[in-house]
Design a protein around this motif. Sequence first.
Motif: not given
Length: 534
Positions: A22-24, A49-51, A60-62, A79-82
């Motif tokens: 997703k984030t990629s 969005t993983d900043y 990984y996204s939190i 809207i990037d989501t974990p």
Amino acid sequence: MRVYKTPEIRNVAVVGHGASGKTSLVDALAFVAGTSKRHGTVKDGTALTDYTADEIERKYSINLAIAVAEWMDTKVNLIDTPGYLDFTGDALAGVYAADSAVVVLSATAGVEVGTEKVWDYCERRSLPRLFFVSLMDKEHANFERVFTQIKEQLTPKVIPVEIPVGEGLEFHGIINLFSKKAHLYKKGTKAGEYDEVDVPDEYKDRFEKYSQELIESIAATDDTLLERYLGGEEIGRDEAIAAMKSGMARGELFPLFCGAAELTYGTRALLTKIVELCPAPTERPLVEAQKWGSAERLTLQADDAGPLAAQVFKTVSEPHVGDVTLFRIYSGAVKNGQDIWNAPREVAEKLNHLCVAIGKERIEVPELHSGDIGVVAKLRDTHTNDTLSTKDKGLVLPKIPFPDPVITVAVEVKQRGEEDKLSTGLHKLHEEDPTFHHEYNGELAQTLIRGLGERHLEIVVGRLARKFGVHAQTTKPKVAYRETFRGKSEGQGKHKKQTGGRGQYGDCWIRAGFGSRRCHAGLACSSWTKSSAG
Ligand SMILES: Nc1nc2c(ncn2[C@@H]2O[C@H](COP(=O)(O)OP(=O)(O)OP(=O)(O)O)[C@@H](O)[C@H]2O)c(=O)[nH]1
Ligand SMILES: [Mg+2]
């Protein structure tokens, strides 16, 4: 960035299982559109969005985070989501703030438990959805298998609009069933550019089969189209797209796309279809709000002229900035510097430095129209799930139903005297993240924290240290021991220890249940004795 009007906005939640890409994908879409100037990656810690420090370190996204892709004169709010279930509260918030969703699946792993979870969230909101099978370049990628899994486990109404050319290490192109052309990527493509060619001979049979299925599925959603199709008439591209869009809005069609986001393959076609197939805020069902303090209800639509109602779906506290509030406008419009009102908290706020977010970057804008997503820092007393409106109207939107915690641990400060700081920190973290709860349990004499998983609580403890300077450690919560004595009993225990010196001797008697048939006792685990040293 220019200001976009309501019909030019698409709010899209990017959802899926952990590590599905997703984030990629979000980074690639913003980059390919040209809105973001740099193609970042999760591996290097540069994805848009993983900043946060936690995300860069863990890869990984939190947190939910926003990026923008400006494409075909449209502003696509991504809207990037974990994906990890520990952070599923943010996936839910993302789905609530969106008007449509891209469900991302890994071409090697297919439908996973997290995919089913987010599918369920989207169902609750009746969001129009499209699927993106990413990581098509990874060894053992299998488009057909993922397609079958979606059909069997999520919805039989999924329909491919693209098929891959090659798979795994051989993956190098995509056949678009609408344009009837193949897009072949050159190795080293930077921003998803391709050569457009006729469908290669060896793919003709597959192409015919899938094209037929696609057009039949589209025709089946519209009686007039179906009649024309059965009468042998050809259905034009624009007509087919329009029929697919309304089929998606009714939950009758879910188009399937594919690509490899990290290589930017398949991202241009996806952007175009997001603009063409996903609804603008004006095309979504009306929203009901309540007038605070009365039973009066208002039905709202995404219209600048309507009363202001914006929902805070995420708060992040950032170093050197403080609280940053992300909100989605459901009705009305806002201007930079405008005074607003948080009715239930009875607090006046000001939209100083009204911005749109692209990852950690914030771009100040003069105004935002109905349906858009905005960000503002340093509100006084506004938190996740609050509604922003104006003082004369005082509206409240239905709250996002965040999931209840599933695990509990005890937390204690490492250094005495920091208890007050701990309590303040925990309170702030709960306001930021409604899936995190805390309480002081007097019976156990412990502070308990509750969350959606071990990882979730680990992150909370990390934030306590980083943001509030409180160094804490988790322990097992004690058990409050409560039983009813039904009989009576007594016992004796002796302790003898010869240490070489004077030695130790203890003699302990316990009697329970005497004098009352219903006597409650609460014992701490570490209780002990009356002893007399010998
Ligand atoms: N080969 C290949 N690897 C990819 C691709 N897209 C992402 N990856 C890798 O897959 C891993 C997961 O990618 P992410 O974009 O972080 O996935 P995610 O869905 O955001 O994961 P969560 O945030 O944990 O939910 C990373 O190591 C990426 O480098 C792709 O198109 N091809
Ligand atoms: Mg991610």
